[in-house]
Design an enzyme around this catalytic site. Structure first.
Site, PDB file in Angstrom:
ATOM      1  N   MET A 126      10.772  -2.140   4.660  1.00  0.00           N
ATOM      2  CA  MET A 126      12.001  -1.547   5.090  1.00  0.00           C
ATOM      3  C   MET A 126      11.758  -0.195   5.664  1.00  0.00           C
ATOM      4  O   MET A 126      12.231   0.143   6.711  1.00  0.00           O
ATOM      5  CB  MET A 126      12.951  -1.285   3.933  1.00  0.00           C
ATOM      6  N   ILE A 136       9.084  -2.289  -2.531  1.00  0.00           N
ATOM      7  CA  ILE A 136       8.119  -1.373  -3.143  1.00  0.00           C
ATOM      8  C   ILE A 136       7.363  -0.583  -2.072  1.00  0.00           C
ATOM      9  O   ILE A 136       7.445   0.639  -2.023  1.00  0.00           O
ATOM     10  CB  ILE A 136       7.140  -2.166  -4.046  1.00  0.00           C
ATOM     11  N   GLU A 137       6.629  -1.295  -1.220  1.00  0.00           N
ATOM     12  CA  GLU A 137       5.923  -0.697  -0.087  1.00  0.00           C
ATOM     13  C   GLU A 137       4.940   0.396  -0.464  1.00  0.00           C
ATOM     14  O   GLU A 137       4.582   1.229   0.358  1.00  0.00           O
ATOM     15  CB  GLU A 137       6.928  -0.173   0.962  1.00  0.00           C
ATOM     16  N   GLN A 138       4.521   0.437  -1.724  1.00  0.00           N
ATOM     17  CA  GLN A 138       3.562   1.465  -2.124  1.00  0.00           C
ATOM     18  C   GLN A 138       2.132   0.933  -2.062  1.00  0.00           C
ATOM     19  O   GLN A 138       1.894  -0.267  -2.128  1.00  0.00           O
ATOM     20  CB  GLN A 138       3.876   1.950  -3.548  1.00  0.00           C
TER      21      GLN A 138
END
Ligand SMILES: *[C@@H]1O[C@H](CO)[C@@H](O)[C@H](O)[C@H]1NC(C)=O
Ligand SMILES: *[C@@H]1O[C@H](CO)[C@@H](O)[C@H](O)[C@H]1NC(C)=O
Ligand SMILES: *[C@@H]1O[C@H](CO)[C@@H](O)[C@H](O)[C@H]1NC(C)=O
Ligand SMILES: *[C@@H]1O[C@H](CO)[C@@H](O)[C@H](O)[C@H]1NC(C)=O
Ligand SMILES: *[C@@H]1O[C@H](CO)[C@@H](O)[C@H](O)[C@H]1NC(C)=O
Length: 379
Positions: A1, A139-141
């Site tokens: 996102m 999450i995208e971490q």
């Protein structure tokens, strides 16, 4: 996102301190309100959606009221990433569409099973209090392959799905993944484990220039070949195509060119990202509605790049600098979306629904309708 500029660090929001007595009272009042506080005109609109659509159209909404102009004949799920809007919840339910929470959490914390359990309980309570139909975990971490976060993330997804399915009948738990499973942005996730553990993955087929290892030149947000190779790779891992929803961008990137050559090669500044020498962070994200306002007055007009199967244009800003804007339009999207039918994917979705022009202006209206129409399965 969240493309690079939006990958912001979140401050831990803590509730203001208050006396334990008051906190307890508030908790009591709140729990009494649950179940009796349906904000919809018809009480049944607070019931969770149970239908299982054959084809998923998954819309991220980032807030305000543009949802009123969405083409609801397509939508099956809205991921509410803006402020809670009970009117949107009632409306989505009246259209038979699910509306789900946003889930994000610091990966350092989820290593602790007790923390995971309380995080999940909090999200379930919130979903029930707001009459939501599930959660989209974003999450995208960065995760290292042999780190405790690797297994903890899979466990989080599994436990979240089990709890939601158990507590809210018909609820949906989904997880957002990068355009390719190949360690994009240093994310080493157990993709097969996570896909098994949730209802489906939302594949973010955009920001595909987040790590540019070759020449630092402006390129498409979601080039055709690169996008489809990403899906091939997910399928090759053994992930069921029905666990994949194709995410497409309703925004593009505006790059300032250090040099714009006669054959339209736009050299961009070197802005490194997670180990790569350059990145789309050199550009600025622009919604489709802005792009459509600008393209006709640009120097080049809309151009089509055959290699990347994507449109772009060049313009000169008031300070005299050249820019190149890459975007997606109904043509580039429908070319990619053909893969959904050909490979039996679960559906399509976009970041984000708010990017189109809903002003009602006649040219804009037609362009907006065309963007929604492309989401319909063509079979
Ligand atoms: C991953 O490992 C590298 C080197 O071993 C380290 O510098 C980095 O901080 C780690 N990242 C995370 C998110 O743990
Ligand atoms: C991924 O997760 C599943 C389910 O927890 C597990 O069985 C599998 O071994 C994991 N795969 C890898 C490569 O870690
Ligand atoms: C910059 O662009 C001009 C044409 O606009 C071209 O002649 C020149 O070769 C380009 N320079 C570089 C370093 O690419
Ligand atoms: C831009 O040009 C296209 C093609 O010539 C045209 O269909 C469209 O209406 C124009 N857009 C605006 C905002 O004038
Ligand atoms: C895209 O894939 C096609 C078919 O494999 C190939 O012919 C073409 O050269 C590729 N384009 C790019 C830009 O890699």
């Amino acid at each position: 996102m969240s493309p690079p500029q939006l990958r912001r660090r979140r401050l831990l929001a803590r509730p203001p301190p208050c006396a334990p007595g008051i906190a307890l009272l508030l908790l009591l009042v709140r729990s009494l309100a649950v179940g009796s506080g349906c904000p919809c005109q018809e009480q049944e609109l607070c019931r969770p959606i149970r239908d299982r659509p054959d084809f998923e159209v998954f819309v991220f909404d980032v807030g305000q009221k543009t949802w009123k102009s969405y083409d609801w004949s397509h939508i099956t799920t809205v991921a509410a990433f803006g402020k809670y809007d009970s009117e949107l919840m009632c409306y989505a339910h009246s259209k038979g569409a699910r509306i789900v929470l946003k889930g994000d959490v610091s990966l350092k914390d989820i290593i602790d099973p007790t923390f995971r359990a309380s995080w999940i309980a909090e999200k379930i309570n919130l979903a029930k209090a707001q009459y939501m139909d599930g959660i989209n975990i974003d999450i995208e971490q960065e995760v290292n392959c042999s780190s405790p976060e690797y297994d903890a993330l899979t466990a989080l997804v599994k436990e979240t799905t089990e709890s939601f399915h158990h507590e809210i009948e018909g609820s949906q738990v989904t997880f957002d993944v990068a355009w390719s499973p190949k360690y994009i942005d240093r994310r080493c996730y157990n993709y097969t484990g996570i896909a098994d553990a949730c209802d489906f993955l939302f594949v973010m087929s955009y920001d595909e220039q987040s790590q540019v290892w070759s020449e630092c030149i402006a390129a498409a947000n979601a080039p055709y070949n690169q996008t489809l190779i990403g899906y091939d790779d997910y399928l090759k891992m053994g992930i069921n195509p029905k666990k994949l929803v194709m995410g497409i961008p309703w925004y593009g990137y505006d790059y300032t060119c250090l040099n714009l050559s006669e054959d339209h090669v736009c050299t961009i500044a070197k802005v490194p990202f997670r180990g790569a020498p350059c990145s789309d962070a050199a550009g600025r994200q622009v919604p489709y509605k802005m792009i459509m306002k600008q393209v006709n007055s640009s120097i080049s007009g809309s151009q089509w790049n055959k290699d990347q199967q994507a449109p772009y244009y060049n313009y000169k800003d008031p300070a005299g600098h050249f820019h190149q804007v890459w975007y997606d339009n109904p043509k580039s999207i429908s070319l990619k979306a053909a893969y959904i039918q050909n490979h039996g994917l679960r559906g399509i979705g976009m970041w984000n629904g708010n990017c189109l022009d809903y002003s009602g202006d006649s040219v804009a209206k037609q362009q907006t309708e065309e963007m929604w129409k492309v989401l319909k399965p063509t079979l």
